[in-house]
Design a protein around this motif. Sequence first.
Motif, PDB file in Angstrom:
ATOM      1  N   ASP A  25      -3.930   0.341 -12.091  1.00  0.00           N
ATOM      2  CA  ASP A  25      -3.418   1.263 -13.098  1.00  0.00           C
ATOM      3  C   ASP A  25      -2.339   2.624 -12.641  1.00  0.00           C
ATOM      4  O   ASP A  25      -2.092   2.843 -13.259  1.00  0.00           O
ATOM      5  CB  ASP A  25      -4.528   2.789 -11.972  1.00  0.00           C
ATOM      6  N   VAL A  26      -1.197   1.512 -12.052  1.00  0.00           N
ATOM      7  CA  VAL A  26       0.342   2.383 -11.867  1.00  0.00           C
ATOM      8  C   VAL A  26       0.716   1.601 -13.704  1.00  0.00           C
ATOM      9  O   VAL A  26       0.786   0.156 -13.987  1.00  0.00           O
ATOM     10  CB  VAL A  26       1.178   1.781 -11.355  1.00  0.00           C
ATOM     11  N   PRO A  27       1.053   2.608 -14.335  1.00  0.00           N
ATOM     12  CA  PRO A  27       1.289   1.890 -15.812  1.00  0.00           C
ATOM     13  C   PRO A  27       2.704   1.780 -15.677  1.00  0.00           C
ATOM     14  O   PRO A  27       3.698   1.530 -14.812  1.00  0.00           O
ATOM     15  CB  PRO A  27       1.713   3.288 -16.515  1.00  0.00           C
ATOM     16  N   ALA A  80      -1.850  -3.077  -8.343  1.00  0.00           N
ATOM     17  CA  ALA A  80      -2.208  -1.090  -8.702  1.00  0.00           C
ATOM     18  C   ALA A  80      -2.246  -1.649  -9.786  1.00  0.00           C
ATOM     19  O   ALA A  80      -1.585  -0.846 -10.755  1.00  0.00           O
ATOM     20  CB  ALA A  80      -0.727  -0.840  -8.238  1.00  0.00           C
ATOM     21  N   GLY A  90      -0.199   5.329  -7.751  1.00  0.00           N
ATOM     22  CA  GLY A  90      -1.840   4.997  -7.765  1.00  0.00           C
ATOM     23  C   GLY A  90      -2.396   4.970  -6.624  1.00  0.00           C
ATOM     24  O   GLY A  90      -2.407   5.292  -5.796  1.00  0.00           O
ATOM     25  N   THR A  91      -4.195   3.983  -7.161  1.00  0.00           N
ATOM     26  CA  THR A  91      -4.526   3.587  -6.130  1.00  0.00           C
ATOM     27  C   THR A  91      -4.087   2.704  -5.530  1.00  0.00           C
ATOM     28  O   THR A  91      -3.868   1.238  -5.321  1.00  0.00           O
ATOM     29  CB  THR A  91      -6.222   3.503  -7.231  1.00  0.00           C
ATOM     30  N   LEU A 142       8.433   1.050  -8.063  1.00  0.00           N
ATOM     31  CA  LEU A 142       7.289   0.917  -7.395  1.00  0.00           C
ATOM     32  C   LEU A 142       7.481  -0.488  -7.301  1.00  0.00           C
ATOM     33  O   LEU A 142       7.772  -0.820  -5.890  1.00  0.00           O
ATOM     34  CB  LEU A 142       5.440   0.368  -8.366  1.00  0.00           C
ATOM     35  N   LYS A 180       6.314   2.270 -14.785  1.00  0.00           N
ATOM     36  CA  LYS A 180       6.315   2.581 -13.312  1.00  0.00           C
ATOM     37  C   LYS A 180       6.873   1.521 -12.003  1.00  0.00           C
ATOM     38  O   LYS A 180       6.900   1.614 -11.639  1.00  0.00           O
ATOM     39  CB  LYS A 180       5.040   3.931 -12.775  1.00  0.00           C
ATOM     40  N   TYR A 181       6.402   0.254 -12.679  1.00  0.00           N
ATOM     41  CA  TYR A 181       6.798  -0.804 -12.015  1.00  0.00           C
ATOM     42  C   TYR A 181       7.858  -1.024 -11.723  1.00  0.00           C
ATOM     43  O   TYR A 181       8.294  -1.469 -10.426  1.00  0.00           O
ATOM     44  CB  TYR A 181       6.687  -1.935 -12.918  1.00  0.00           C
ATOM     45  N   GLN A 203       0.502  -1.262   0.162  1.00  0.00           N
ATOM     46  CA  GLN A 203       0.118   0.178   0.045  1.00  0.00           C
ATOM     47  C   GLN A 203       1.295   1.077   0.647  1.00  0.00           C
ATOM     48  O   GLN A 203       0.928   1.955  -0.404  1.00  0.00           O
ATOM     49  CB  GLN A 203      -0.698  -0.143   1.099  1.00  0.00           C
ATOM     50  N   VAL A 227       2.480   1.903  -4.000  1.00  0.00           N
ATOM     51  CA  VAL A 227       1.203   2.759  -4.709  1.00  0.00           C
ATOM     52  C   VAL A 227       0.763   3.776  -3.910  1.00  0.00           C
ATOM     53  O   VAL A 227       1.295   4.651  -5.443  1.00  0.00           O
ATOM     54  CB  VAL A 227       0.237   1.570  -4.681  1.00  0.00           C
ATOM     55  N   ARG A 228       1.293   4.403  -2.807  1.00  0.00           N
ATOM     56  CA  ARG A 228       1.239   5.380  -2.750  1.00  0.00           C
ATOM     57  C   ARG A 228       2.210   6.328  -3.018  1.00  0.00           C
ATOM     58  O   ARG A 228       2.029   7.183  -3.282  1.00  0.00           O
ATOM     59  CB  ARG A 228       0.762   6.090  -0.723  1.00  0.00           C
TER      60      ARG A 228
END
Length: 231
Positions: A75-77, A73, A49-50, A84, A80-81, A41, A44-45
Motif C-alpha cells: 500500500d506504499v505508493p 508494503a 504504510g501498513t 522507504l 515513496k519507494y 517493519q 514501513v511504519r
Amino acid sequence: MTTENHSENYSKQRPRRFDLLAFDWDGTVADSTAIISRSIQDAVRDVGGTVPSDEQAAYVIGMALMPALARAAPDVPPEKYQELANRYRFHFFKRQDDICVFDGILPLLADLRARGHWLTVATGKSRMGLNHALQDPQFKGLFDGSRTADETAGKPSPLMLHELMAEFGVEPERTLMIGDTTHDLQMAVNAGCPCVGVSYGAHAPDSFAQFNPLFVADSAAQLREWLLASA
C-alpha cells in the motif's frame, strides 16, 4: 596451499560432486532474519504504510531491496519507494553490528575450503552491505567470489549463479546453491543447479519441496555433516 593443490589432494581421496558452492548470506551464513524483518517493519511504519507481519517481512528476505520492500508494503505508493528504502537502510545500519554468524558456519567454511571447493556468495544484499560484512576478519580468505543483487539481478533470476559459474568455469551440475528461502532455491532451479535448503533462516522448510533440494538442514551442524559427506 593453492586452491588447485587443495583440489588435487582431495580428488585423490574421493571424487568430489561439486566444485562451486554458492551460499546465500542472510539467514544462511548470518543470523540476520529478525534484524532485517524489524528494519523493514520500522521503515514501513516511518512512511505511513501498513506494517507487515513478522512472516510477511521475513518472506521478502533474499530479494533485491526495492522489489522486497514493494512486496512487503503493497500500500506504499511508488513515489515513496526511495524514502522507504532510505528508512530501511537507516534502521538496518544501526543494527547491523549486532548480527552474528550462525554457530558452526565458520568451521564448515574452513573445512570446505581446505577440501578445495570454490566458495562464493550469492546474495540479495547490496555490494556495500556484503562488503561491510566481509570486512570482518573471521571471513578473511574464506570466499573466492560473490555476486549481489544490485550488480546483477535479484533472486530468483539465475543471473548471479550464471555469472559465478562463468567466472570459475564450472558447469551447473557441478554447482550447488545453499540457501534459506524459496527465492534461493528457485534461483538454483532457474540456473539448472542442484540446491540445498536450510530451515533455520527466513522461510519455513515445508515450502522447499517443490524445488527438490538434495537436503534440508535444520542446523549448521547438519549442513556441515551433509556437505562433508555428499558435496
